[in-house]
Enzyme design. Structure first.
Site, PDB file in Angstrom:
ATOM      1  N   ASP A  23     116.544 150.196 -20.158  1.00 48.83           N
ATOM      2  CA  ASP A  23     115.564 149.128 -20.380  1.00 48.83           C
ATOM      3  C   ASP A  23     115.920 148.331 -21.636  1.00 48.83           C
ATOM      4  O   ASP A  23     116.035 148.902 -22.728  1.00 48.83           O
ATOM      5  CB  ASP A  23     114.170 149.718 -20.570  1.00 48.83           C
ATOM      6  CG  ASP A  23     113.706 150.574 -19.398  1.00 48.83           C
ATOM      7  OD1 ASP A  23     114.562 151.164 -18.708  1.00 48.83           O
ATOM      8  OD2 ASP A  23     112.491 150.653 -19.188  1.00 48.83           O
ATOM      9  N   HIS A  25     114.099 145.564 -22.980  1.00 50.83           N
ATOM     10  CA  HIS A  25     112.906 145.218 -23.761  1.00 50.83           C
ATOM     11  C   HIS A  25     113.230 144.245 -24.892  1.00 50.83           C
ATOM     12  O   HIS A  25     112.833 144.443 -26.047  1.00 50.83           O
ATOM     13  CB  HIS A  25     112.229 146.475 -24.305  1.00 50.83           C
ATOM     14  CG  HIS A  25     111.399 147.188 -23.283  1.00 50.83           C
ATOM     15  ND1 HIS A  25     110.358 146.591 -22.598  1.00 50.83           N
ATOM     16  CD2 HIS A  25     111.468 148.464 -22.804  1.00 50.83           C
ATOM     17  CE1 HIS A  25     109.817 147.451 -21.768  1.00 50.83           C
ATOM     18  NE2 HIS A  25     110.471 148.585 -21.848  1.00 50.83           N
ATOM     19  N   ASP A  52     112.965 146.077 -16.784  1.00 49.61           N
ATOM     20  CA  ASP A  52     112.246 145.898 -18.049  1.00 49.61           C
ATOM     21  C   ASP A  52     113.127 145.178 -19.059  1.00 49.61           C
ATOM     22  O   ASP A  52     113.445 145.691 -20.140  1.00 49.61           O
ATOM     23  CB  ASP A  52     111.739 147.237 -18.599  1.00 49.61           C
ATOM     24  CG  ASP A  52     110.425 147.670 -17.960  1.00 49.61           C
ATOM     25  OD1 ASP A  52     109.954 146.969 -17.040  1.00 49.61           O
ATOM     26  OD2 ASP A  52     109.875 148.702 -18.370  1.00 49.61           O
ATOM     27  N   ASN A  78     108.585 147.072 -14.153  1.00 50.06           N
ATOM     28  CA  ASN A  78     107.143 146.846 -14.135  1.00 50.06           C
ATOM     29  C   ASN A  78     106.705 145.752 -15.093  1.00 50.06           C
ATOM     30  O   ASN A  78     105.708 145.065 -14.859  1.00 50.06           O
ATOM     31  CB  ASN A  78     106.379 148.149 -14.418  1.00 50.06           C
ATOM     32  CG  ASN A  78     106.718 148.768 -15.754  1.00 50.06           C
ATOM     33  OD1 ASN A  78     107.861 149.165 -16.003  1.00 50.06           O
ATOM     34  ND2 ASN A  78     105.735 148.866 -16.636  1.00 50.06           N
ATOM     35  N   HIS A  79     107.462 145.521 -16.171  1.00 50.89           N
ATOM     36  CA  HIS A  79     107.078 144.468 -17.116  1.00 50.89           C
ATOM     37  C   HIS A  79     107.307 143.083 -16.529  1.00 50.89           C
ATOM     38  O   HIS A  79     106.488 142.170 -16.742  1.00 50.89           O
ATOM     39  CB  HIS A  79     107.821 144.650 -18.442  1.00 50.89           C
ATOM     40  CG  HIS A  79     107.234 145.723 -19.300  1.00 50.89           C
ATOM     41  ND1 HIS A  79     106.456 145.476 -20.407  1.00 50.89           N
ATOM     42  CD2 HIS A  79     107.293 147.073 -19.188  1.00 50.89           C
ATOM     43  CE1 HIS A  79     106.068 146.620 -20.950  1.00 50.89           C
ATOM     44  NE2 HIS A  79     106.579 147.611 -20.226  1.00 50.89           N
ATOM     45  N   HIS A 189     112.511 153.301 -17.478  1.00 46.77           N
ATOM     46  CA  HIS A 189     111.049 153.398 -17.462  1.00 46.77           C
ATOM     47  C   HIS A 189     110.505 154.574 -18.255  1.00 46.77           C
ATOM     48  O   HIS A 189     109.532 154.420 -18.994  1.00 46.77           O
ATOM     49  CB  HIS A 189     110.562 153.483 -16.011  1.00 46.77           C
ATOM     50  CG  HIS A 189     109.079 153.385 -15.849  1.00 46.77           C
ATOM     51  ND1 HIS A 189     108.351 152.287 -16.259  1.00 46.77           N
ATOM     52  CD2 HIS A 189     108.170 154.243 -15.295  1.00 46.77           C
ATOM     53  CE1 HIS A 189     107.073 152.477 -15.973  1.00 46.77           C
ATOM     54  NE2 HIS A 189     106.934 153.652 -15.389  1.00 46.77           N
TER      55      HIS A 189
END
Length: 219
Positions: A23, A25, A52, A78-79, A189
């Site tokens: 991820d 981010h 993500d 999911n983000h 995740h």
């Protein structure tokens, strides 16, 4: 946002290397620094992300811009799902959840960019499949894969598709369950201090937004 059992199958990379990364981010500077250390060749190598791309870290907009790069691929996280539901489909519950978990960066962006980002996100597959030069089959899915057989991917229901981007069951249970017809499933995740192998699943999210290095593995 309507989910579908979308899977991108990449051809074997016969000229360069394939890597998978956890991820992001928004930690784009860190990504480029680590790719430089790996002598990543944008003309021949490919990078596949477990999703993500956005939120929590400092460079979410730049992370979305990676989707325009020919060497970069990512499954839906999911983000990204929350972002589209919040801004395009005006789901207030998802908007509150998204803003509570790092989506506030959006307030400093120009809304003229949003439609392009929505299109890019809605085009992201739930899964990416790729074989390496040795013939090993890798499946990349953001959070979980709820079925017993990789060949049954196209039969995923809407509930099961949401598990693909939200699920934590196999991770929490430390399940050693092996999914048939794929050599390795790669997930993000779920944060772990180091990469975690459970059955034929590999979890590679070490929490880059917390200041930890990204996990980048060659396939």
């Amino acid at each position: 946002m309507k989910l579908s059992a979308s899977k991108l199958t990449l051809p074997v990379n016969t000229s360069g290397r394939d890597f998978v990364v956890g991820d992001l981010h928004g930690c784009v500077d860190g990504l480029y620094q680590q790719l430089q250390q790996l002598n990543f060749d944008k003309q021949q190598d490919r990078l596949i992300c477990v999703g993500d791309l956005i939120d929590r870290g400092p460079q979410s907009q730049r992370a979305l811009e990676l989707l325009e790069k020919p060497w970069f691929f990512s499954v839906l996280g999911n983000h990204e799902y929350l972002m589209v539901n919040a801004l395009k489909y005006h789901n207030n519950q998802d908007k509150m959840l998204w803003l509570q978990h790092g989506g506030d960066w959006i307030t400093s962006t120009d809304p003229c960019h949003w439609p392009d980002w929505f299109c890019a996100i809605e085009a992201m597959p739930i899964a990416i499949e790729v074989h390496n030069a040795s013939g090993l089959a890798y499946g990349i899915v953001h959070a979980d894969y709820p079925l017993n057989d990789w060949h049954q991917f196209e039969t995923l229901t809407e509930h099961e598709l949401k598990q693909c981007i939200w699920g934590r069951t196999h991770f929490k249970e430390r399940s050693q369950h092996v999914v048939a017809n794929v050599d390795c499933l790669v997930h993000g995740h779920n944060i772990s201090e180091q990469e975690l192998q459970l059955g034929n699943r590999l979890y590679i999210d070490q929490g880059a937004y917390l200041g930890n290095p990204l996990t980048i593995k060659q396939l």
